[in-house]
Scaffold this motif. Sequence first.
Motif, mmCIF file in Angstrom:
data_model
loop_
_atom_site.group_PDB
_atom_site.id
_atom_site.type_symbol
_atom_site.label_atom_id
_atom_site.label_comp_id
_atom_site.label_asym_id
_atom_site.label_seq_id
_atom_site.Cartn_x
_atom_site.Cartn_y
_atom_site.Cartn_z
ATOM 1 N N ALA A 43 0.797 -0.962 0.076
ATOM 2 C CA ALA A 43 -0.280 -0.196 0.000
ATOM 3 C C ALA A 43 0.601 1.461 0.073
ATOM 4 N N ASN A 44 1.992 1.595 0.790
ATOM 5 C CA ASN A 44 3.164 2.429 0.690
ATOM 6 C C ASN A 44 3.651 2.736 -0.319
ATOM 7 N N ILE A 45 3.880 1.179 -1.353
ATOM 8 C CA ILE A 45 4.103 1.888 -3.210
ATOM 9 C C ILE A 45 2.752 2.459 -4.004
ATOM 10 N N LEU A 46 1.830 1.218 -3.458
ATOM 11 C CA LEU A 46 0.957 1.712 -4.655
ATOM 12 C C LEU A 46 -0.427 3.466 -4.152
ATOM 13 N N PRO A 48 0.903 6.253 -3.458
ATOM 14 C CA PRO A 48 1.466 7.285 -3.727
ATOM 15 C C PRO A 48 1.447 6.942 -5.173
ATOM 16 N N ALA A 49 1.456 6.434 -5.375
ATOM 17 C CA ALA A 49 1.900 5.974 -7.597
ATOM 18 C C ALA A 49 0.330 6.367 -8.374
ATOM 19 N N PHE A 50 -0.995 5.897 -6.869
ATOM 20 C CA PHE A 50 -2.287 6.054 -7.514
ATOM 21 C C PHE A 50 -2.717 7.341 -7.379
ATOM 22 N N GLY A 51 -2.021 8.564 -5.830
ATOM 23 C CA GLY A 51 -2.459 10.085 -5.727
ATOM 24 C C GLY A 51 -1.239 10.557 -6.973
ATOM 25 N N VAL A 52 -0.490 10.354 -7.583
ATOM 26 C CA VAL A 52 0.209 11.179 -8.351
ATOM 27 C C VAL A 52 -0.818 10.653 -9.955
ATOM 28 N N PHE A 53 -1.188 9.118 -9.899
ATOM 29 C CA PHE A 53 -2.238 9.588 -11.093
ATOM 30 C C PHE A 53 -3.073 10.206 -11.087
ATOM 31 N N MET A 54 -4.151 9.942 -9.942
ATOM 32 C CA MET A 54 -4.533 10.840 -9.748
ATOM 33 C C MET A 54 -4.993 12.627 -10.106
ATOM 34 N N MET A 80 4.246 16.114 -4.675
ATOM 35 C CA MET A 80 3.234 16.262 -3.858
ATOM 36 C C MET A 80 3.799 14.429 -3.153
ATOM 37 N N CYS A 81 4.550 13.928 -3.617
ATOM 38 C CA CYS A 81 5.381 12.968 -2.837
ATOM 39 C C CYS A 81 6.234 13.182 -1.994
ATOM 40 N N VAL A 82 7.090 14.471 -2.005
ATOM 41 C CA VAL A 82 7.289 14.928 -0.889
ATOM 42 C C VAL A 82 6.101 14.601 -0.130
ATOM 43 N N ILE A 83 5.181 15.484 0.190
ATOM 44 C CA ILE A 83 4.474 15.374 0.694
ATOM 45 C C ILE A 83 3.884 14.364 1.563
ATOM 46 N N VAL A 84 3.587 13.037 0.831
ATOM 47 C CA VAL A 84 3.373 11.683 0.605
ATOM 48 C C VAL A 84 4.602 11.388 2.060
ATOM 49 N N ALA A 85 5.825 11.334 1.271
ATOM 50 C CA ALA A 85 7.050 11.163 2.374
ATOM 51 C C ALA A 85 7.069 11.628 3.687
ATOM 52 N N MET A 152 15.015 6.799 2.865
ATOM 53 C CA MET A 152 14.502 5.590 2.351
ATOM 54 C C MET A 152 12.502 5.917 1.383
ATOM 55 N N GLU A 153 11.850 6.257 2.324
ATOM 56 C CA GLU A 153 10.797 6.599 2.513
ATOM 57 C C GLU A 153 11.329 7.713 1.243
ATOM 58 N N LEU A 154 12.103 8.713 0.872
ATOM 59 C CA LEU A 154 11.234 9.841 0.153
ATOM 60 C C LEU A 154 12.571 9.434 -1.391
ATOM 61 N N MET A 155 13.512 8.554 -1.281
ATOM 62 C CA MET A 155 13.599 8.093 -2.676
ATOM 63 C C MET A 155 13.176 6.946 -2.882
ATOM 64 N N MET A 156 11.687 6.466 -2.158
ATOM 65 C CA MET A 156 10.524 5.517 -2.274
ATOM 66 C C MET A 156 9.645 5.949 -3.771
ATOM 67 N N CYS A 157 9.474 7.010 -2.901
ATOM 68 C CA CYS A 157 8.032 7.738 -2.752
ATOM 69 C C CYS A 157 8.366 8.333 -4.231
ATOM 70 N N LEU A 158 9.972 9.157 -4.461
ATOM 71 C CA LEU A 158 9.909 10.173 -5.566
ATOM 72 C C LEU A 158 10.609 9.287 -6.825
ATOM 73 N N SER A 159 11.214 8.028 -6.688
ATOM 74 C CA SER A 159 11.246 7.492 -7.948
ATOM 75 C C SER A 159 9.477 6.800 -8.211
ATOM 76 N N THR A 160 8.730 6.228 -7.131
ATOM 77 C CA THR A 160 7.748 5.693 -7.423
ATOM 78 C C THR A 160 7.084 6.959 -8.478
ATOM 79 N N GLY A 161 6.654 7.806 -7.486
ATOM 80 C CA GLY A 161 5.857 9.113 -8.489
ATOM 81 C C GLY A 161 6.286 9.517 -9.732
#
Length: 177
Positions: A43-46, A48-54, A80-85, A152-161
Amino acid sequence: MFKKVALYGLAFGSLSASMVLIQYINGLILKPGTFVSAIPILANILLPAFGVFMLIRALSRLKTDKPINMGKALFGALIMCVIVAFCNIAAYQHIFYNKKHIIVDFKKFQNTLITKSYNSDTTLTAADREEKIKTAVAAVEENMSVSSFGRMELMMCLSTGMVVALLTFLRSNKAPE
């Protein structure tokens, strides 16, 4: 645009932060390899990805004099991904400083796994085994800090986003055939 970015970031960031809280408070972090413990991680991967899509879809549907370009889409997704992270980091920081027993239990669990792993290795001498156990335990201590989780969270969110933003932008702005 920034209102939408902040709204989507806080909405999906709070959802993602709730997954971090569920993972740690319910003890799912101590049950690796189970399907239930994988749900908050996925869910922590999906989320932010769904949020960026929307977000990209919402920005591309805005009625403005100029359509959204790729730079604006990627910058909006980045913010947006920075805020999520940051929401996830705040949730972890709450657990780290206010629910110390969860972190202590997880460190004990990791230390037990490390000790079992190195004690079962028959190719190591006793001195090498102790040195490797000390090194691995120190690595666990270092990786449990809030700053390490934050990186780790910033890298994951930013790359996915960024990947999702690029794919969504290219797909939504494809010329009709």
